[in-house]
Design a protein around this motif. Structure first.
Motif, PDB file in Angstrom:
ATOM      1  N   THR A 295       0.831  -1.205   0.000  1.00 13.76           N
ATOM      2  CA  THR A 295       0.000   0.000   0.000  1.00 13.76           C
ATOM      3  C   THR A 295       0.867   1.257   0.000  1.00 13.76           C
ATOM      4  O   THR A 295       0.618   2.213  -0.754  1.00 13.76           O
ATOM      5  N   ALA A 296       1.899   1.258   0.841  1.00 14.33           N
ATOM      6  CA  ALA A 296       2.800   2.415   0.913  1.00 14.33           C
ATOM      7  C   ALA A 296       3.541   2.611  -0.401  1.00 14.33           C
ATOM      8  O   ALA A 296       3.701   3.745  -0.886  1.00 14.33           O
ATOM      9  N   ILE A 297       3.996   1.518  -1.006  1.00 16.03           N
ATOM     10  CA  ILE A 297       4.718   1.604  -2.269  1.00 16.03           C
ATOM     11  C   ILE A 297       3.807   2.130  -3.371  1.00 16.03           C
ATOM     12  O   ILE A 297       4.207   2.994  -4.175  1.00 16.03           O
ATOM     13  N   SER A 307       3.768   3.015 -12.132  1.00 16.93           N
ATOM     14  CA  SER A 307       3.097   1.788 -11.740  1.00 16.93           C
ATOM     15  C   SER A 307       4.064   0.843 -11.032  1.00 16.93           C
ATOM     16  O   SER A 307       5.283   1.001 -11.111  1.00 16.93           O
ATOM     17  N   VAL A 308       3.506  -0.146 -10.349  1.00 14.06           N
ATOM     18  CA  VAL A 308       4.291  -1.085  -9.547  1.00 14.06           C
ATOM     19  C   VAL A 308       4.166  -2.491 -10.149  1.00 14.06           C
ATOM     20  O   VAL A 308       3.053  -2.994 -10.329  1.00 14.06           O
ATOM     21  N   PRO A 328       4.968  -8.796  -1.375  1.00 13.02           N
ATOM     22  CA  PRO A 328       4.476  -8.131  -2.591  1.00 13.02           C
ATOM     23  C   PRO A 328       4.598  -6.621  -2.465  1.00 13.02           C
ATOM     24  O   PRO A 328       4.552  -6.057  -1.370  1.00 13.02           O
ATOM     25  N   HIS A 329       4.735  -5.960  -3.618  1.00 14.79           N
ATOM     26  CA  HIS A 329       4.949  -4.517  -3.622  1.00 14.79           C
ATOM     27  C   HIS A 329       3.728  -3.720  -4.052  1.00 14.79           C
ATOM     28  O   HIS A 329       3.784  -2.483  -4.078  1.00 14.79           O
ATOM     29  N   ILE A 351       9.526  -0.189 -10.265  1.00  9.53           N
ATOM     30  CA  ILE A 351       8.601   0.896 -10.588  1.00  9.53           C
ATOM     31  C   ILE A 351       8.731   1.228 -12.078  1.00  9.53           C
ATOM     32  O   ILE A 351       9.819   1.506 -12.570  1.00  9.53           O
ATOM     33  N   ASN A 352       7.594   1.202 -12.779  1.00 13.80           N
ATOM     34  CA  ASN A 352       7.583   1.431 -14.229  1.00 13.80           C
ATOM     35  C   ASN A 352       7.002   2.798 -14.555  1.00 13.80           C
ATOM     36  O   ASN A 352       6.076   3.272 -13.885  1.00 13.80           O
TER      37      ASN A 352
END
Length: 410
Positions: A295-297, A307-308, A328-329, A351-352
């Protein structure tokens, strides 16, 4: 060469010493020695063991089939260090008709580097398929997260030592990175830095990964294989280092560097990846749910319309390269478990700039964004303390992650 009393039985879960040369005849046909402690053990476990025969056969096929030992195999992906430049920069065989999402193209890579026999090796180092039997046994027999003791952490070659060695190796690799250097050269630097520190480079032969470090450039999400391509002005390059020390512990970390004149959008992406990890690390303390890190990420990444990646996650680490917990991220994940003092794990969000979707190149390792846009990542190995956390792979004099663009600029 190992003597008979240094070998243990090949059967999964059997650690009996080898007192004879009872070997699998099928493995011998492949040029591999698989020894067993007794005839009964061999017969009892042959059903499971023979599964490796098909794996070995496939590995040999992928490497050009069985050939005379004096004949170097033509495997379509690598060539000698002294090969002609045009050969080094040619496409691997798998890439000629491959559909690429972005501009990056692979080159050939150098032959697998060797590790001196006196260096302690993880169990997968000499496995024909790079399989870790200890990780397999752990997955089958344990469902609780390991709590590390101060003795395991603080021994001369304990877990803290492994992580400190990993930091030193990554720093050496980062210093070598610049416009015009090949990622194969970064692999050489990492490999030799590991050996100098009496460590085995953890990625080497892990499920047959052919190199000692992962180098992920631009649209590569993770698991990029170092090759003869030269780093270009404006590239962003992730260097992912893992080491295995004499005490039998792994340390794992990575950073993304901006090489030369990186555009503002690329710099923003790299900083966002750093902040995404930092936001999760701030939550590490006893009582936090493992699912909450995602959630924080997500909040940190989405703030800059990034996006993650969902396919890959952080993981438990220590005496095993990968184990529970899974971390999980992304938001709304269903990770199990609660953080407790003594837990050791990585957080490593990818991170994309565009979509979180990714796919794997034909080398079976390199993961790239499906839209060809860039990806960035940072990673730490983290120890949970009674009151919070300790970054076991922290930069020198940086117990709390602090953004400094100069440290990742090359």
């Amino acid at each position: 060469m190992a003597t008979s009393d240094e070998r243990t039985c090949t059967s999964p879960g059997c650690n009996n010493p080898i007192t004879s040369n009872l070997a699998c005849p099928k493995c011998k046909e492949f040029g591999i020695n698989s020894y067993f402690c007794a005839q009964d053990c061999f017969k009892k476990n042959y059903g499971a063991h023979k599964q490796f025969h098909s794996v070995i056969k496939q590995v040999m096929i992928n490497n050009g089939g069985a050939q005379h030992r004096k004949t170097p195999p033509r495997n379509g992906v690598s060539c000698a260090l002294d090969a002609a430049p045009e050969l080094k920069l040619s496409l691997p065989d798998w890439a000629h008709d491959f559909s690429f999402s972005g501009r990056l193209r692979p080159a050939l890579y150098s032959p697998m580097r060797t590790v001196p026999p006196e260096i302690r090796r993880p169990d997968y180092a000499d496995h024909p398929a790079g399989v870790s039997e200890s990780e397999r046994r752990d997955k089958a027999n344990h469902n609780s997260i390991r709590v590390y003791t101060s003795k395991e952490l603080d021994a001369e070659y304990g877990l803290r030592h492994a992580c400190r060695m990993g930091r030193e190796v990554l720093d050496a690799a980062g210093k070598a990175l610049r416009v015009g250097v090949t990622t194969d050269e970064i692999d050489r630097v990492v490999h030799e830095a590991c050996i100098e520190r009496d460590c085995y480079p953890s990625p080497l032969n892990y499920f047959n990964f052919p190199k000692s470090v992962c180098t992920s450039v631009n649209e590569v999400v993770c698991h990029g294989i170092p090759d003869y391509r030269e780093v270009q002005d404006g590239d962003i390059v992730n260097i992912d280092v893992s080491v295995y020390n004499r005490g039998g512990y792994h340390g794992d970390l990575n950073e993304t560097f901006c090489v030369g004149n990186v555009d503002d959008d690329g710099k923003m992406l790299v900083k966002t990846a750093f902040e995404s990890l930092a936001s999760a690390v701030e939550l590490v303390k006893p009582g936090t749910l493992y699912r909450d890190f995602g959630t924080a990420i997500h909040k940190a990444a989405s703030k800059n319309k990034c996006s993650v990646v969902r396919t890959y996650c952080g993981h438990g680490i220590g005496s095993l390269f990968h184990t529970i917990p899974n971390v999980p991220h992304y938001q709304k994940n269903k990770a199990k478990g609660t953080v407790k003092a003594g837990h050791v794990f990585t957080i490593e969000p990818m991170i994309n700039r565009g979509t979180y979707d990714e796919y794997t190149w034909g080398d079976n390792w390199t993961s790239v964004t499906s839209d060809g846009k860039r990806s960035a990542q940072f990673e730490h190995t983290i120890l949970v303390t009674e009151t919070g956390y300790e970054l076991l792979t922290a930069r020198e004099n940086e117990p709390v992650m602090t953004w400094n663009e100069d440290l990742i600029s090359r």
